[in-house]
Design a protein around this motif. Structure first.
Motif, short mmCIF file in Angstrom:
data_model
loop_
_atom_site.label_atom_id
_atom_site.label_comp_id
_atom_site.label_asym_id
_atom_site.label_seq_id
_atom_site.Cartn_x
_atom_site.Cartn_y
_atom_site.Cartn_z
N SER A 156 13.11 16.14 -16.78
CA SER A 156 13.52 15.41 -15.53
C SER A 156 14.66 13.97 -15.76
O SER A 156 14.44 13.87 -16.68
N GLU A 158 13.00 10.95 -14.88
CA GLU A 158 12.58 9.95 -15.17
C GLU A 158 12.10 10.43 -16.72
O GLU A 158 12.39 9.03 -17.09
N MET A 159 11.97 11.29 -17.27
CA MET A 159 12.34 11.22 -19.24
C MET A 159 13.76 11.37 -19.68
O MET A 159 14.22 10.28 -20.94
N ARG A 161 15.26 8.42 -18.05
CA ARG A 161 15.28 6.74 -18.47
C ARG A 161 14.79 6.52 -19.35
O ARG A 161 15.00 5.96 -19.92
N GLU A 162 13.92 7.32 -19.70
CA GLU A 162 12.82 6.85 -20.62
C GLU A 162 13.70 7.05 -21.95
O GLU A 162 13.94 5.98 -22.42
N ARG A 165 16.15 4.23 -22.25
CA ARG A 165 15.07 2.76 -22.52
C ARG A 165 15.26 2.44 -24.19
O ARG A 165 15.25 1.30 -24.86
N HIS A 183 16.72 20.33 -12.11
CA HIS A 183 16.53 18.37 -13.43
C HIS A 183 17.98 17.74 -13.30
O HIS A 183 18.45 16.76 -13.52
N ASP A 186 19.67 16.02 -10.58
CA ASP A 186 19.75 15.46 -10.96
C ASP A 186 19.98 13.70 -11.79
O ASP A 186 20.35 12.58 -11.60
#
Ligand code: NI
Length: 253
Positions: A156, A158-159, A161-162, A165, A183, A186
């Motif tokens: 995803s 979100e992942m 982005r992790e 980071r 996914h 996105d």
């Protein structure tokens, strides 16, 4: 200006026309670099051979999770020796694959972590494969903090982005062009461009409109077009930025 950060030109699907493709066809379309991934010892040997032969071909050496089961006792020493080759730029393709599960999770994790340590010791980035293993993968990456790329990223936003980071790049390829790949779209639309690199995973994962056919680095043009459309950029801008990113990823001047 195409930089293919992940390909398997050692694959037998290229046996009939590998030389023609690598010596004539690909350089003619403005390819500026390819990193060929070793997945087992034979693949790593072949990768060294290709990297030695073609100036724009670089290599990664490593043991793929699907090949983690029956390794000789001295496998680490042998990979380490191959990593000393001057055209090797990364440890890869390494990671976890809980889809095929050709060896146990414990064994895959052991081989993966050993190679993360090898990469850290030798100052190399890693090219990471993660299939259906997102939880264990994130936990391991957070502990080891490698430099490198998550290839054929399937998680995803979100992942993604992790991952960024942690300072890693995200590799996007043919899947971005698939209609049902929400996914991937996105991620391609939202993730800051500075973390995106392009790849084929050739001979696999051909983009639309050549989906299902054998893939090669030329088809990255379709991926760049799709990302450009999603982000409101030109395809040339996407190729330029991701080419610069690829050079940063693999420490190429
Ligand atoms: Ni691959």
């Amino acid at each position: 200006m195409i930089f293919d950060t992940h390909a398997h030109y050692d694959d037998e699907q290229f046996d009939s026309d590998r030389a023609e493709l690598l010596s004539d066809i690909l350089p003619m379309v403005g390819l500026c670099g390819v990193v060929n991934m070793g997945s087992d010892f034979a693949g790593c040997e072949k990768t060294l051979e290709l990297a030695g032969k073609y100036s724009y071909v670089y290599g990664a050496a490593g043991i793929h999770p699907e090949c983690a089961e029956a390794l000789p006792e001295d496998w680490r020493t042998r990979i380490e020796a191959m990593l000393k080759h001057e055209k090797i730029v990364a440890v890869g393709e390494i990671g976890l694959d809980y889809h095929w599960m050709t060896s146990t999770k414990e064994r895959q994790i052991e081989v993966f972590e050993a190679q993360l340590e090898l990469a850290a010791d030798m100052g190399y980035p890693v090219a990471v494969h993660d299939r259906e293993a997102h939880g264990d993968m994130l936990e391991i990456l957070k502990r080891h903090r490698p430099k490198g790329v998550m290839h054929a990223f399937s998680g995803s936003l979100e992942m993604a982005r992790e991952i960024t980071r942690l300072g890693m790049f995200v590799g996007l390829g043919g899947v971005v062009t698939f209609k049902n790949a929400r996914h991937a779209a996105d991620v391609a639309r939202e993730l800051p461009m500075e973390f995106i690199v392009l790849e084929t995973d050739a001979p696999y994962l051909s983009p639309v409109p050549v989906r299902g056919k054998r893939n090669d680095s030329r088809n990255i043009a379709y991926v760049a077009e799709r990302i450009a459309e999603l982000r409101g950029l030109s395809a040339d801008e996407v190729l330029k930025i991701t080419c610069d990113n690829a050079r940063r990823l693999y420490n190429l001047a």
